[in-house]
Scaffold this motif. Structure first.
Motif, PDB file in Angstrom:
ATOM      1  N   GLY A 127       0.803  -1.220   0.000  1.00 44.92           N
ATOM      2  CA  GLY A 127       0.000   0.000   0.000  1.00 44.92           C
ATOM      3  C   GLY A 127       0.833   1.266   0.000  1.00 44.92           C
ATOM      4  N   GLY A 128       1.980   1.235   0.660  1.00 42.66           N
ATOM      5  CA  GLY A 128       2.858   2.399   0.671  1.00 42.66           C
ATOM      6  C   GLY A 128       3.474   2.674  -0.684  1.00 42.66           C
ATOM      7  N   ALA A 129       3.721   1.628  -1.448  1.00 45.88           N
ATOM      8  CA  ALA A 129       4.336   1.772  -2.767  1.00 45.88           C
ATOM      9  C   ALA A 129       3.303   2.004  -3.861  1.00 45.88           C
ATOM     10  CB  ALA A 129       5.161   0.529  -3.102  1.00 45.88           C
ATOM     11  N   PHE A 130       2.162   1.317  -3.786  1.00 43.76           N
ATOM     12  CA  PHE A 130       1.206   1.329  -4.895  1.00 43.76           C
ATOM     13  C   PHE A 130      -0.144   1.935  -4.549  1.00 43.76           C
ATOM     14  CE2 PHE A 130       1.046  -0.497  -9.206  1.00 43.76           C
ATOM     15  CZ  PHE A 130       2.399  -0.478  -9.481  1.00 43.76           C
ATOM     16  N   GLY A 131      -0.326   2.393  -3.329  1.00 50.82           N
ATOM     17  CA  GLY A 131      -1.618   2.918  -2.904  1.00 50.82           C
ATOM     18  C   GLY A 131      -2.125   4.096  -3.709  1.00 50.82           C
ATOM     19  N   GLN A 132      -1.216   4.939  -4.213  1.00 48.67           N
ATOM     20  CA  GLN A 132      -1.642   6.119  -4.971  1.00 48.67           C
ATOM     21  C   GLN A 132      -1.562   5.919  -6.480  1.00 48.67           C
ATOM     22  OE1 GLN A 132      -0.819  10.096  -3.549  1.00 48.67           O
ATOM     23  NE2 GLN A 132       0.322   9.236  -1.828  1.00 48.67           N
ATOM     24  N   MET A 133      -1.170   4.733  -6.916  1.00 44.47           N
ATOM     25  CA  MET A 133      -1.075   4.467  -8.349  1.00 44.47           C
ATOM     26  C   MET A 133      -2.464   4.280  -8.946  1.00 44.47           C
ATOM     27  SD  MET A 133       2.191   4.434  -9.058  1.00 44.47           S
ATOM     28  CE  MET A 133       2.673   3.378 -10.391  1.00 44.47           C
ATOM     29  N   LEU A 134      -2.589   4.582 -10.240  1.00 47.37           N
ATOM     30  CA  LEU A 134      -3.831   4.327 -10.947  1.00 47.37           C
ATOM     31  C   LEU A 134      -4.132   2.837 -10.853  1.00 47.37           C
ATOM     32  CD1 LEU A 134      -6.060   5.496 -12.772  1.00 47.37           C
ATOM     33  CD2 LEU A 134      -4.623   4.952 -14.727  1.00 47.37           C
TER      34      LEU A 134
END
Length: 165
Positions: free
Chosen positions: A31-38
């Motif tokens: 979640g820290g790495a990909f949480g804000q990704m589309l």
């Protein structure tokens, strides 16, 4: 080494292959790495579908997603994908928390952007939420500039672009 690989002063960027599946699935579940990704955090099955798409994208366009390695250790990903919202070829990057704060994202994203332009892409975009100051700082530092904004799920999204003749 793959001829499409890119070396920077500290990093090695390699086009994704099925050998990278475990690392990529782990990154995309973080979640820290990909949480804000589309598309957000991925299940293993979603990560496998994306891997198949990423490998096919390389075959079709001569550009794509790279794994990022520092001292032979997988620390994240960067590269170009075809945005599912129809906005065009987009630059993306994601790192594990342990790799943040040392300029790795900027170094890797800049290398991927230059690779894409050198491969013949005239225009590359990137999208970051207005509140994602870290990503916006990186995009600005590699020469991308805001060309439009739009709303998604109540957030203002900033579209950055890089053009090269």
């Amino acid at each position: 080494m793959d001829l499409r690989s890119v070396r920077t002063p500290r990093l090695l960027l390699k086009p994704v292959t099925w050998r990278d599946m475990e690392d990529m699935a782990h990154l995309k579940a973080d979640g820290g790495a990909f949480g804000q990704m589309l598309g957000g955090v991925c299940t293993r099955q979603q990560a496998e579908r994306e891997m198949a798409d990423d490998i096919a994208f390389w075959a079709c366009h001569r550009v794509g997603i790279f794994t990022i390695h520092e001292n032979n250790k997988f620390v994240g990903m960067t590269g170009i994908h075809d945005r599912p919202d129809g906005r065009g070829f987009g630059l993306r990057f994601a790192l594990f928390a342990s790799a943040r704060g040392r300029g790795i994202a900027r170094e890797a994203a800049n290398a991927a952007l230059n690779f894409a332009h050198d491969a013949g892409l005239h225009r590359v975009i990137a999208v970051a939420s207005e509140s994602n100051v870290a990503s916006r700082t990186i995009l600005g530092s590699i020469g991308m500039h805001v060309c439009e904004t739009f709303a998604r799920n109540g957030q203002t999204m900033m579209v950055y672009e890089s053009k090269r003749a």
